[in-house]
Each structure stands twice: as structure tokens, then as C-alpha cells.
Write a protein that holds these residues in place. Sequence first.
Motif, PDB file in Angstrom:
ATOM      1  N   MET A   1     -29.562  74.134  11.489  1.00 35.45           N
ATOM      2  CA  MET A   1     -28.854  75.340  11.169  1.00 35.45           C
ATOM      3  C   MET A   1     -27.686  74.962  10.252  1.00 35.45           C
ATOM      4  SD  MET A   1     -26.860  77.976  13.685  1.00 35.45           S
ATOM      5  CE  MET A   1     -28.072  77.978  14.924  1.00 35.45           C
ATOM      6  N   ALA A   2     -27.566  75.606   9.127  1.00 39.64           N
ATOM      7  CA  ALA A   2     -26.521  75.337   8.140  1.00 39.64           C
ATOM      8  C   ALA A   2     -25.267  76.136   8.479  1.00 39.64           C
ATOM      9  CB  ALA A   2     -27.016  75.700   6.749  1.00 39.64           C
ATOM     10  N   GLN A   3     -24.125  75.514   8.277  1.00 40.28           N
ATOM     11  CA  GLN A   3     -22.835  76.163   8.531  1.00 40.28           C
ATOM     12  C   GLN A   3     -22.147  76.420   7.193  1.00 40.28           C
ATOM     13  OE1 GLN A   3     -21.301  77.044  11.461  1.00 40.28           O
ATOM     14  NE2 GLN A   3     -23.156  76.505  12.584  1.00 40.28           N
ATOM     15  N   THR A   4     -21.451  77.530   7.080  1.00 45.65           N
ATOM     16  CA  THR A   4     -20.694  77.863   5.886  1.00 45.65           C
ATOM     17  C   THR A   4     -19.218  77.902   6.243  1.00 45.65           C
ATOM     18  OG1 THR A   4     -22.521  79.212   5.097  1.00 45.65           O
ATOM     19  CG2 THR A   4     -20.378  79.564   4.048  1.00 45.65           C
ATOM     20  N   VAL A   5     -18.417  77.229   5.428  1.00 47.71           N
ATOM     21  CA  VAL A   5     -16.971  77.215   5.637  1.00 47.71           C
ATOM     22  C   VAL A   5     -16.336  77.983   4.494  1.00 47.71           C
ATOM     23  CG1 VAL A   5     -14.912  75.781   5.819  1.00 47.71           C
ATOM     24  CG2 VAL A   5     -17.085  75.002   6.802  1.00 47.71           C
ATOM     25  N   THR A   6     -15.426  78.911   4.829  1.00 50.07           N
ATOM     26  CA  THR A   6     -14.726  79.690   3.803  1.00 50.07           C
ATOM     27  C   THR A   6     -13.228  79.558   4.009  1.00 50.07           C
ATOM     28  OG1 THR A   6     -14.751  81.689   5.137  1.00 50.07           O
ATOM     29  CG2 THR A   6     -16.622  81.362   3.631  1.00 50.07           C
TER      30      THR A   6
END
Length: 146
Positions: A1-6
Motif C-alpha cells: 500500500m502506497a502512502q502519500t505525504v503532503t
Amino acid sequence: MAQTVTGGGKMLAYLRGVFDRASKAKKVDIGFFADKTYPDGTSVAMVAAINEFGSKKQPPRPFFRDMIAAKSGQWPSAVAGTLRANNYDARKTLAAIGAGIEGQLAQSINEFDRVPLSPVTIARKGFDKQLIGTSVMIKSIGSKVE
């Protein structure tokens, strides 16, 4: 599962601000500067050095080295706390630390009582307090932030 950081832009801007404030000054010099003299023109720095290290006629009275030995262990945590309190402004921090160490140096001069004065010096001064005569030296302690 890929995580996105903003939100990295705000963090980067904050860190750049910290870096800019922390880079405004590099050091603080504390002691006796060349522009300070006694009324007769004698260099205060020279008199302080003779008191600190002695001469052929006078034993050393290491007020400066004693202060460094006694107090320097406190300086790193004082710098860290003052830096945080000043929002990482290095110039403000070093100015505050310099003023604090000036006070420690003045206290060291006032409290120094290890090497008795000669009877001739006591007769000339009228009292036996070491390192205190006219108070010019103690009033000449300074600090400069670069």
C-alpha cells in the motif's frame, strides 16, 4: 500500500526560516577589548592579562580561567534554551549569552580571593581586595556578536 505525504512545503519554509535565523551570527567574543583604557591611556586588556597570567613582579590571579572552569559546563544548555526561546535567532541568542557571561566574569573578579596582595600594594590602595582598585577593569568587560 502506497502512502502519500503532503504539506512538505510548509515544513520546508519553516526549516529555511530556522536556518536563516540561526545563521545570522556565528560567535560571541567576551572579555576586554582594545578600545577600553584607563584614564592614563593604559590598556585595560593589558592590565587584565597581567592580572590573569602574572608578571615578573606580580603572581597570576587567574580570574578568567577560573570563571571558564567553573561556568563553561553550563553554557551549552544555556545556548540551546536561549536559542529556542529566541525562535532560533542566533544574534539575539549570542547577545544574551554574552551578557550572561559578562556577569559571570564580573562575579569572578569580585569574588577572587586566592593570591594575597603585597603589603606595598595594600598600602598604596588602602585596602586588600584583589583585582579591584578603580573598578575600570570590571566596568570594561564587554561582548561582541559577529
